[in-house]
Design an enzyme around this catalytic site. Structure first.
Site, PDB file in Angstrom:
ATOM      1  N   THR A   1       9.890  36.847 -21.756  1.00 26.45           N
ATOM      2  CA  THR A   1      10.935  36.609 -22.750  1.00 26.45           C
ATOM      3  C   THR A   1      10.363  36.813 -24.149  1.00 26.45           C
ATOM      4  O   THR A   1       9.169  36.611 -24.354  1.00 26.45           O
ATOM      5  CB  THR A   1      11.380  35.132 -22.585  1.00 26.45           C
ATOM      6  OG1 THR A   1      12.046  35.027 -21.346  1.00 26.45           O
ATOM      7  CG2 THR A   1      12.282  34.654 -23.704  1.00 26.45           C
TER       8      THR A   1
ATOM      9  N   ASP B   1      17.069  28.782 -20.050  1.00 28.01           N
ATOM     10  CA  ASP B   1      17.082  28.028 -21.304  1.00 28.01           C
ATOM     11  C   ASP B   1      17.284  28.902 -22.541  1.00 28.01           C
ATOM     12  O   ASP B   1      17.730  28.406 -23.584  1.00 28.01           O
ATOM     13  CB  ASP B   1      15.747  27.276 -21.472  1.00 28.01           C
ATOM     14  CG  ASP B   1      14.574  28.250 -21.516  1.00 28.01           C
ATOM     15  OD1 ASP B   1      14.506  29.139 -20.633  1.00 28.01           O
ATOM     16  OD2 ASP B   1      13.751  28.158 -22.436  1.00 28.01           O
TER      17      ASP B   1
ATOM     18  N   THR C   1       9.598  29.894 -24.283  1.00 37.25           N
ATOM     19  CA  THR C   1       9.513  30.779 -23.125  1.00 37.25           C
ATOM     20  C   THR C   1       8.888  30.026 -21.965  1.00 37.25           C
ATOM     21  O   THR C   1       7.939  29.277 -22.167  1.00 37.25           O
ATOM     22  CB  THR C   1       8.692  32.042 -23.418  1.00 37.25           C
ATOM     23  OG1 THR C   1       8.503  32.751 -22.179  1.00 37.25           O
ATOM     24  CG2 THR C   1       7.332  31.728 -24.018  1.00 37.25           C
TER      25      THR C   1
HETATM   26  N1  ASP Z   1      12.879  31.060 -20.169  1.00 40.81           N
HETATM   27  C1  ASP Z   1      13.329  32.216 -19.464  1.00 40.81           C
HETATM   28  C2  ASP Z   1      14.325  31.803 -18.418  1.00 40.81           C
HETATM   29  O1  ASP Z   1      14.112  30.807 -17.752  1.00 40.81           O
HETATM   30  C3  ASP Z   1      12.228  32.989 -18.813  1.00 40.81           C
HETATM   31  C4  ASP Z   1      11.052  33.305 -19.684  1.00 40.81           C
HETATM   32  O2  ASP Z   1      10.795  32.640 -20.667  1.00 40.81           O
HETATM   33  O3  ASP Z   1      10.356  34.277 -19.367  1.00 40.81           O
HETATM   34  O4  ASP Z   1      15.281  32.499 -18.217  1.00 40.81           O
END
Ligand code: ASP
Length: 354
Positions: free
Chosen positions: A213, A244, A264
């Protein structure tokens, strides 16, 4: 009249200041980013790929910094920076997003400004080239905070955003990642009955390459903070799962009185812990430093919950803060003299190779 002319000329010369060095008279401004956290091991990253990450993060930081040097808003700086990361196949956002269980891409994003606490967010869009622009449009062009799926896509078209076909988001790396997970899952489901289907994928995500992310936080010359986050979510997500990243208070938060945060990590935990807002709330109510607040949430609260990931944050003076409980986190910032720092692993950030 002459005085006015001299004043205009002087202001213009201040604006023309090189982006490499801020003029001493300018109020502070700052930008910092992340490009995802997870089990990012040096041995799994070729030197070429490592260099490519540093280069892309540097490019994105400089673009956002340029907006701030020119007196632009922190919201515009955040958007400019994130668009570059979304357009790069290196990150799990925009081009290069992970695949869902149904072999599609469903993108989430959000943006927030810290002066009036305005925010915009979108979730589950499959044809919008730059989800962060759509989140921005929701904030500025609608009465709503969060739009999802087909409705968000119609809103994107109405607002003249770039629409792409589903093939645009494809990268071999993310496709292979899904194939690996599906293969592992079918092996394990043969061994044990799938008791809780919704979460079976979560348990078997590969340890490497989990996240990716992107997020940015910025402080502009007017003293306004902003934060934004954009993601493809998590590989093999099902049933319209939303993480999130588009949830204001979980993946993104900005308040001029406290901080700007972009997160993230494993979204289910970040939502339950209200990570981004909790960090700002601790700064406000406990009167502790932003670093301490971020570490309390990421390295204590989340660890106890077994949630993996990290954040990038800025305090109202523009001091950058990073905190992560994973092995690595793609991250970087530009200091008050215009020097660029980027990093991936636990080691201190490296300054740009000249
Ligand atoms: N936080 C993101 C999610 O859960 C994933 C990520 O941060 O890579 O969708």
């Amino acid at each position: 009249m002459r005085v006015l002319f001299v004043f205009v000329m002087l202001s213009m010369s201040t604006w023309a200041v090189s982006s490499e060095k801020k003029a001493i008279s300018q109020p502070p401004f700052a930008i910092a980013i992340h490009g995802g956290a997870g089990t990012i091991l040096k041995e799994n990253l070729s030197p070429r790929l490592e260099r490519a990450y540093h280069k892309k993060m540097t490019e994105a930081l400089k673009a956002g910094y340029e907006v701030l040097v020119m007196g632009g808003s922190s919201v515009d700086a955040v958007q400019t920076t994130i668009v570059i990361l979304e357009d790069s196949p290196l990150f799990n956002a925009g081009k290069g997003s992970v695949f869902t269980h149904e072999k599609t891409n469903e993108l989430d994003a959000s943006i927030m400004e810290g002066k009036h606490l305005n925010a915009g967010a979108i979730s589950g869009v499959s044809n919008v080239k730059n989800p962060i622009k759509l989140a921005h449009a929701v904030m500025t062009q609608s009465k709503h905070v969060m739009l999802s799926g087909g409705g968000a896509e119609v809103f994107a078209e109405k607002n003249g955003l770039d629409i792409v076909d589903s093939g645009y988001f494809y990268t071999e790396r993310r496709w292979n990642q899904l194939m690996r997970v599906l293969k592992d899952n079918s092996k394990s489901s043969r061994l044990s009955e799938d008791k809780d289907d919704q979460f079976s994928g979560l348990k078997s995500w590969p340890d490497d390459d989990k996240f990716g992310t992107v997020g940015a936080v910025a402080l502009d010359q007017a003293g306004n903070l902003a934060a934004g986050t954009s993601t493809g979510g998590m590989t093999n997500k099902k049933f319209g799962r939303i993480g999130d990243s588009p949830v204001i208070g979980a993946g993104t938060y900005a308040d001029n009185n406290a901080c700007a945060v972009s997160a993230t990590g494993h979204g289910e935990y970040f939502i339950r812990a209200s990570v981004a807002h909790d960090i700002c709330a601790r700064v406000l109510y406990k009167n502790i430093s932003l670093q301490q607040a971020a570490d309390e949430v990421i390295k204590d609260k989340l660890v106890k919950m077994k949630g993996e990931g990290g954040v990038v944050a800025l305090d109202p003076k523009g001091n950058p803060v990073f905190s992560f409980n994973s092995v690595g986190m793609y991250r970087g910032y530009i200091d008050k003299d215009g020097n660029v720092y980027t990093g991936i692993f636990k080691e201190p950030l490296k300054t740009e190779e000249k």
